[in-house]
Motif scaffolding. Structure first.
Motif, short mmCIF file in Angstrom:
data_model
loop_
_atom_site.label_atom_id
_atom_site.label_comp_id
_atom_site.label_asym_id
_atom_site.label_seq_id
_atom_site.Cartn_x
_atom_site.Cartn_y
_atom_site.Cartn_z
N ALA A 1 -84.18 17.58 32.00
CA ALA A 1 -83.31 18.12 33.04
C ALA A 1 -83.47 17.42 34.38
CB ALA A 1 -83.56 19.62 33.20
N ALA A 2 -84.62 16.82 34.62
CA ALA A 2 -84.84 16.10 35.87
C ALA A 2 -84.17 14.73 35.87
CB ALA A 2 -86.34 15.95 36.13
N ASN A 3 -83.90 14.22 34.67
CA ASN A 3 -83.28 12.90 34.53
C ASN A 3 -82.20 13.03 33.45
OD1 ASN A 3 -82.57 10.27 34.15
ND2 ASN A 3 -84.54 9.60 33.37
N ASN A 4 -80.98 13.26 33.86
CA ASN A 4 -79.92 13.59 32.90
C ASN A 4 -79.38 12.39 32.13
OD1 ASN A 4 -78.54 12.36 34.95
ND2 ASN A 4 -76.97 13.93 35.14
N ALA A 5 -80.22 11.44 31.79
CA ALA A 5 -79.77 10.23 31.11
C ALA A 5 -79.49 10.46 29.63
CB ALA A 5 -80.81 9.13 31.27
N THR A 6 -80.17 11.40 28.97
CA THR A 6 -79.99 11.60 27.53
C THR A 6 -79.87 13.08 27.20
OG1 THR A 6 -82.39 11.63 27.17
CG2 THR A 6 -81.28 9.50 26.94
N ILE A 7 -79.36 13.35 25.99
CA ILE A 7 -79.20 14.73 25.53
C ILE A 7 -79.91 14.93 24.20
CG2 ILE A 7 -77.01 15.07 26.73
CD1 ILE A 7 -75.64 14.72 23.93
N THR A 8 -80.07 16.19 23.85
CA THR A 8 -80.71 16.57 22.59
C THR A 8 -80.10 17.89 22.13
OG1 THR A 8 -82.85 16.91 21.51
CG2 THR A 8 -82.59 17.83 23.71
N GLU A 9 -80.36 18.28 20.89
CA GLU A 9 -79.92 19.60 20.43
C GLU A 9 -80.69 20.66 21.20
OE1 GLU A 9 -80.51 19.77 16.19
OE2 GLU A 9 -78.85 18.40 15.80
N ALA A 10 -80.00 21.69 21.62
CA ALA A 10 -80.65 22.79 22.33
C ALA A 10 -81.63 23.48 21.38
CB ALA A 10 -79.61 23.79 22.82
N ALA B 1 -69.75 38.19 15.73
CA ALA B 1 -68.44 38.81 15.73
C ALA B 1 -67.56 38.09 16.76
CB ALA B 1 -68.55 40.29 16.10
N ALA B 2 -66.27 38.15 16.58
CA ALA B 2 -65.36 37.56 17.56
C ALA B 2 -65.64 38.19 18.92
CB ALA B 2 -63.92 37.80 17.14
N GLY B 3 -65.75 37.35 19.94
CA GLY B 3 -66.02 37.83 21.28
C GLY B 3 -67.48 37.83 21.68
N ASP B 4 -68.39 37.65 20.72
CA ASP B 4 -69.82 37.63 21.05
C ASP B 4 -70.14 36.43 21.95
OD1 ASP B 4 -70.53 39.85 19.58
OD2 ASP B 4 -71.43 38.72 17.90
N PRO B 5 -71.00 36.64 22.98
CA PRO B 5 -71.50 35.48 23.72
C PRO B 5 -72.45 34.72 22.81
CG PRO B 5 -72.55 37.50 24.47
CD PRO B 5 -71.52 37.91 23.48
N LEU B 6 -72.43 33.39 22.90
CA LEU B 6 -73.21 32.55 21.99
C LEU B 6 -74.31 31.80 22.72
CD1 LEU B 6 -70.25 31.01 19.96
CD2 LEU B 6 -71.69 32.95 19.31
N THR B 7 -75.50 31.83 22.14
CA THR B 7 -76.63 31.05 22.63
C THR B 7 -77.14 30.19 21.48
OG1 THR B 7 -78.70 31.18 23.90
CG2 THR B 7 -78.41 32.81 22.13
N ALA B 8 -78.21 29.45 21.70
CA ALA B 8 -78.72 28.53 20.68
C ALA B 8 -79.95 29.08 19.97
CB ALA B 8 -79.08 27.19 21.32
N ASP B 9 -80.06 28.76 18.68
CA ASP B 9 -81.31 29.01 17.97
C ASP B 9 -82.17 27.75 18.11
OD1 ASP B 9 -80.42 27.14 16.06
OD2 ASP B 9 -80.21 28.60 14.44
N ALA B 10 -83.29 27.67 17.41
CA ALA B 10 -84.22 26.54 17.54
C ALA B 10 -83.64 25.23 17.03
CB ALA B 10 -85.53 26.86 16.81
N ASP B 11 -82.52 25.28 16.27
CA ASP B 11 -81.90 24.08 15.71
C ASP B 11 -80.58 23.72 16.40
OD1 ASP B 11 -83.90 23.74 13.70
OD2 ASP B 11 -82.96 25.36 12.57
N GLY B 12 -80.27 24.37 17.51
CA GLY B 12 -79.03 24.09 18.21
C GLY B 12 -77.81 24.74 17.60
N LYS B 13 -78.01 25.61 16.62
CA LYS B 13 -76.90 26.34 16.03
C LYS B 13 -76.62 27.58 16.88
CE LYS B 13 -77.99 24.87 11.34
NZ LYS B 13 -78.38 25.32 9.98
N ALA B 14 -75.39 28.06 16.85
CA ALA B 14 -75.00 29.20 17.68
C ALA B 14 -75.39 30.52 17.03
CB ALA B 14 -73.49 29.17 17.93
N ILE B 15 -75.93 31.40 17.85
CA ILE B 15 -76.24 32.77 17.44
C ILE B 15 -75.75 33.71 18.54
CG2 ILE B 15 -78.21 32.19 15.97
CD1 ILE B 15 -80.06 32.95 18.32
N ALA B 16 -75.59 34.98 18.21
CA ALA B 16 -75.16 35.95 19.21
C ALA B 16 -76.25 36.12 20.27
CB ALA B 16 -74.86 37.30 18.55
N ALA B 17 -75.84 36.09 21.53
CA ALA B 17 -76.78 36.28 22.64
C ALA B 17 -76.89 37.77 22.94
CB ALA B 17 -76.30 35.54 23.88
N VAL B 18 -78.10 38.28 22.86
CA VAL B 18 -78.35 39.69 23.16
C VAL B 18 -79.47 39.72 24.19
CG1 VAL B 18 -79.03 41.93 22.23
CG2 VAL B 18 -77.73 40.33 20.80
N ALA B 19 -79.12 40.06 25.42
CA ALA B 19 -80.11 40.08 26.49
C ALA B 19 -80.66 41.49 26.65
CB ALA B 19 -79.49 39.61 27.80
#
Length: 127
Positions: free
Chosen positions: A26-35, A74-92
């Motif tokens: 994050a300090a050097n935005n030169a490259t990306i990775t899976e979340a 479900a449709a409308g769920d906010p999405l966050t990342a799991d350990a592999d960068g796949k989307a899961i429902a965000a429950v705060a």
């Protein structure tokens, strides 16, 4: 897919298609990775091809894009990342903050590739 903003970034490591991505440093935005965490800042979702390490990956940063699921949503769920960068429902929980990449546009289960409205943001529940 109807992405409205797509940009190419260099991959720090191999990135699969349809994965949530973040800056590798994050300090050097030169490259990306899976979340790999629900608290890091997300850029968006990799396109269908993904990228090899050192290659360029197109990232959909806004609009309707496709993402692979790591759990049931479900449709409308906010999405966050799991350990592999796949989307899961965000429950705060109360007093927590989670990053989201957007919202599910349709329901699905682990392994499905669904459409999602890509709009990175923060889900916060005050104490």
């Amino acid at each position: 897919m109807i992405p409205t903003f797509t940009r190419a970034y260099q991959a720090a490591a191999a990135i699969a298609g349809f994965r949530i991505v973040a800056f590798a440093d994050a300090a050097n935005n030169a490259t990306i990775t899976e979340a790999s965490t629900q608290t890091g800042a997300f850029l968006g979702v990799s396109d269908r091809q993904g990228a090899d390490a050192g290659g360029m990956a197109d990232v959909h940063r806004d609009g309707l894009g496709s993402v692979e699921l790591g759990g049931t949503v479900a449709a409308g769920d906010p999405l966050t990342a799991d350990a592999d960068g796949k989307a899961i429902a965000a429950v705060a929980a109360i007093g927590t903050t989670k990053r989201i990449v957007g919202y599910a546009d349709e329901p699905g289960v682990s392994g499905d590739i669904i459409d999602a409205f890509i709009s990175p943001g923060v889900l916060h529940v005050p104490a």
